[in-house]
Motif scaffolding. Structure first.
Motif, mmCIF file in Angstrom:
data_model
loop_
_atom_site.group_PDB
_atom_site.id
_atom_site.type_symbol
_atom_site.label_atom_id
_atom_site.label_comp_id
_atom_site.label_asym_id
_atom_site.label_seq_id
_atom_site.Cartn_x
_atom_site.Cartn_y
_atom_site.Cartn_z
ATOM 1 N N GLY A 10 -0.105 12.834 -0.883
ATOM 2 C CA GLY A 10 1.099 12.033 -0.889
ATOM 3 C C GLY A 10 1.598 11.705 0.502
ATOM 4 O O GLY A 10 0.883 11.857 1.500
ATOM 5 N N ILE A 11 2.824 11.268 0.552
ATOM 6 C CA ILE A 11 3.486 10.875 1.795
ATOM 7 C C ILE A 11 4.632 11.851 2.069
ATOM 8 O O ILE A 11 5.446 12.127 1.178
ATOM 9 C CB ILE A 11 4.050 9.450 1.701
ATOM 10 C CG1 ILE A 11 2.941 8.440 1.405
ATOM 11 C CG2 ILE A 11 4.791 9.077 2.982
ATOM 12 C CD1 ILE A 11 1.939 8.289 2.516
ATOM 13 N N ALA A 12 4.689 12.381 3.297
ATOM 14 C CA ALA A 12 5.746 13.318 3.682
ATOM 15 C C ALA A 12 6.868 12.576 4.398
ATOM 16 O O ALA A 12 6.616 11.747 5.273
ATOM 17 C CB ALA A 12 5.192 14.408 4.589
ATOM 18 N N LYS A 13 8.082 12.868 4.012
ATOM 19 C CA LYS A 13 9.237 12.308 4.703
ATOM 20 C C LYS A 13 10.264 13.415 4.909
ATOM 21 O O LYS A 13 10.353 14.360 4.114
ATOM 22 C CB LYS A 13 9.850 11.156 3.899
ATOM 23 C CG LYS A 13 10.309 11.534 2.507
ATOM 24 C CD LYS A 13 10.853 10.315 1.773
ATOM 25 C CE LYS A 13 11.387 10.697 0.381
ATOM 26 N NZ LYS A 13 11.928 9.516 -0.340
ATOM 27 N N LYS A 14 11.023 13.305 5.989
ATOM 28 C CA LYS A 14 12.020 14.327 6.287
ATOM 29 C C LYS A 14 13.117 14.321 5.230
ATOM 30 O O LYS A 14 13.521 13.270 4.730
ATOM 31 C CB LYS A 14 12.645 14.086 7.664
ATOM 32 C CG LYS A 14 11.739 14.404 8.836
ATOM 33 C CD LYS A 14 12.477 14.188 10.156
ATOM 34 C CE LYS A 14 11.589 14.522 11.344
ATOM 35 N NZ LYS A 14 12.291 14.297 12.633
#
Length: 238
Positions: A122-126
């Motif tokens: 997936g995509i990591a975001k803060k």
């Protein structure tokens, strides 16, 4: 056994343990949920009730540089739900820098006692500053000080460097007065692929993968099955 220290090879090809047998397969009929978060929750609850597994929430996080050079380390899952999987770390660490360059990540859980694994892409975001503050304040005092003591991934002369810094911070910040460093906080991994693996002794392992639907994809319910909440699922060869 004698081993030459300058050049040697150790053959461990015969190392193997027994996994599940043919009476314990993981089939589509065994799915608790037709979307991956509900299925993960069911497996995770079973893991948490398995005494042999001491850290059910331990997972491996793979990141990569902008140029695709990978790195891998163990971190702890600190929350999950329909939005994704959450962990906390130092933003100035190697993984933090790589996530800033390239947010594509992979997570892997391996629960040996149950012969099960879950892979997530997936995509990591803060996460928000409020979320990071809230979790940081819930941590034990020693952990808060530890987060401030270490410039994670930087080279230091010795462990004594950490001890000295820790002493300084303990004297400066009494318990209950530690503020979260700006360089420390959370990430949410928003998944687009979640694979559930169960090991079989004959190596015909069970693999069921959930993924987001592709544009204009036709779902035949033979190879690709309609799931819930925008997910489909399919069986992969071992």
């Amino acid at each position: 056994m004698s081993v030459r220290k300058d050049n040697y090879t150790v053959d461990i090809g015969d190392m193997r343990i027994k996994y599940k047998d043919k009476s314990e397969t993981f089939t589509e009929d065994n799915l608790i949920s037709k979307e991956p978060i509900g299925q993960f929750k069911a497996w995770f609850e079973e893991v948490c009730n398995t005494p042999q597994i001491l850290e059910p929430n331990a997972m491996f996080l793979a990141t990569a540089t902008r140029d695709g050079v990978p790195s891998l380390r163990a971190v702890l899952l600190k929350g999950f739900g329909t939005e994704g999987f959450k962990f906390y770390t130092n933003y100035d660490s190697r993984k933090g820098h790589e996530l800033a360059e390239n947010p594509h990540v992979a997570l892997t859980f391996y629960w040996e006692a149950l012969r099960r694994s879950v892979r997530i892409e997936g995509i990591a975001k803060k996460t928000s500053a409020e979320d990071s503050d809230r979790y940081f304040q819930s941590r034990p005092y020693a952990n808060q000080i530890g987060s401030m003591s270490s410039k994670q991934s930087s080279v230091i002369a010795s462990r004594q460097t950490l001890i000295v810094k820790e002493r300084e911070l303990l004297a400066k910040f009494p318990e209950g007065q530690v503020k979260r460093p700006d360089c420390w906080g959370g990430y949410l991994v928003v998944p687009h692929v979640v694979e559930f693996w169960q090991g079989q002794s004959d190596r015909l392992h069970d693999r069921i993968r959930f993924r987001r639907t592709k544009p204009n994809e036709k779902i035949d319910n033979i190879l690709v099955h309609k799931g819930e909440n925008g997910w489909v699922y399919e069986r992969l060869s071992p």
